[in-house]
Design an enzyme around this catalytic site. Structure first.
Site, PDB file in Angstrom:
ATOM      1  N   TYR A 168     -82.649   4.015 -20.012  1.00 29.61           N
ATOM      2  CA  TYR A 168     -83.151   3.998 -21.388  1.00 29.61           C
ATOM      3  C   TYR A 168     -84.085   5.181 -21.656  1.00 29.61           C
ATOM      4  CZ  TYR A 168     -85.810   2.424 -25.461  1.00 29.61           C
ATOM      5  OH  TYR A 168     -86.433   2.358 -26.682  1.00 29.61           O
TER       6      TYR A 168
ATOM      7  N   LYS B  66     -83.620   8.504 -24.152  1.00 31.73           N
ATOM      8  CA  LYS B  66     -84.560   8.784 -25.243  1.00 31.73           C
ATOM      9  C   LYS B  66     -85.200  10.162 -25.066  1.00 31.73           C
ATOM     10  CE  LYS B  66     -84.394   5.024 -27.806  1.00 31.73           C
ATOM     11  NZ  LYS B  66     -83.995   5.054 -29.231  1.00 31.73           N
TER      12      LYS B  66
END
Length: 255
Positions: free
Chosen positions: A161, A165
């Site tokens: 994740y 990002k």
């Protein structure tokens, strides 16, 4: 702020952060496209709330990970409203912030990274590619991408994740460097652990309390906390600000 006459697309807006951002723009007079993938009923509810408070909203289904789907959505927006002024790329593949079920560095597989990259960077890429011609023709536009403060402070290493990002932040700054001459700004918002959302629902209480203790303002981020930064980046007040990232985490990350 007055966004009357502005056309705003918020992806992943049927609930959580996206829903609050959509409602905030609607409250300020914008015409808001409430994008969703599967949650049609929730997207309609968000749209109804916006209309009830005097705004204009339209739920619209599209899979941001599918280029054809995104192009069809953006073309429909342009045909219906005559253009598009603001995009908030909030949609992401499902993710659960649970330290006890996350994959460690020695367990995680490339497929896990790829899924998040396809969602975070790929989704924003498809949306940006679709809206750029319209914004260039207008010689104006605002693109706002949602990242995370874990990029700067990975208190819990959610490897896939956070890496995705971080890629989205780099993508955003490259866009900012190239699109500025067309009057288009590209900025990011980096929230802290945002509660309650679907992704943070499984975050255990002891983890939430530990982050709260480390946060100068003494609580976790809420979806509504993020709306002010989105409105600011979309406003004329931020017309000469691009390539920046605002951390909305109560001071957990500074500098």
């Amino acid at each position: 702020m007055d966004f009357t006459g502005k056309i705003v697309l918020v992806t992943g807006a049927s609930r959580g952060i996206g829903a609050e951002i959509a409602k905030a723009f609607g409250k300020e007079g914008a015409s808001v496209i409430v994008n969703y993938l599967k949650s049609e009923a929730e997207a309609k509810k968000v749209s109804e709330e916006i209309c009830q408070q005097g705004g204009e909203a339209l739920p619209m289904q599209a899979d941001v990970m599918n280029e054809t789907s995104v192009k069809a959505m953006v073309n429909e927006i342009a045909d219906s409203f005559g253009g598009i002024d603001v995009v908030v790329n909030n949609a992401l593949p499902h993710y659960t912030f649970n330290p006890k079920t996350r994959k460690t560095a020695w367990e995680i597989e490339w497929e896990d990274y790829q899924r998040q990259i396809d969602g975070a960077v790929g989704g924003a890429f498809h949306v940006c590619q679709a809206v750029m011609p319209h914004m260039k023709n207008q010689n104006s536009g605002r693109i706002i991408n949602i990242v995370t403060n874990l990029i700067d402070l990975p208190l819990i290493p959610y490897h896939d994740y956070t890496s995705a990002k971080a890629g989205l932040l780099g993508f955003s700054r490259n866009l900012a460097a190239e699109l500025g001459r067309f009057g288009i700004t590209v900025n990011c918002i980096a929230p802290g652990l945002t509660y309650p959302t679907d992704s943070s629902r499984e975050t255990k209480e002891d983890v939430r309390e530990a982050i709260t203790r480390l946060t100068p303002m003494g609580r976790l981020t809420t979806p509504k906390d993020i709306t002010g930064s989105a409105l600011f980046f979309a406003s004329e007040w931020a017309s000469f600000i691009t390539g920046q990232c605002i951390r909305v985490d109560g001071g957990l990350v500074m500098g």
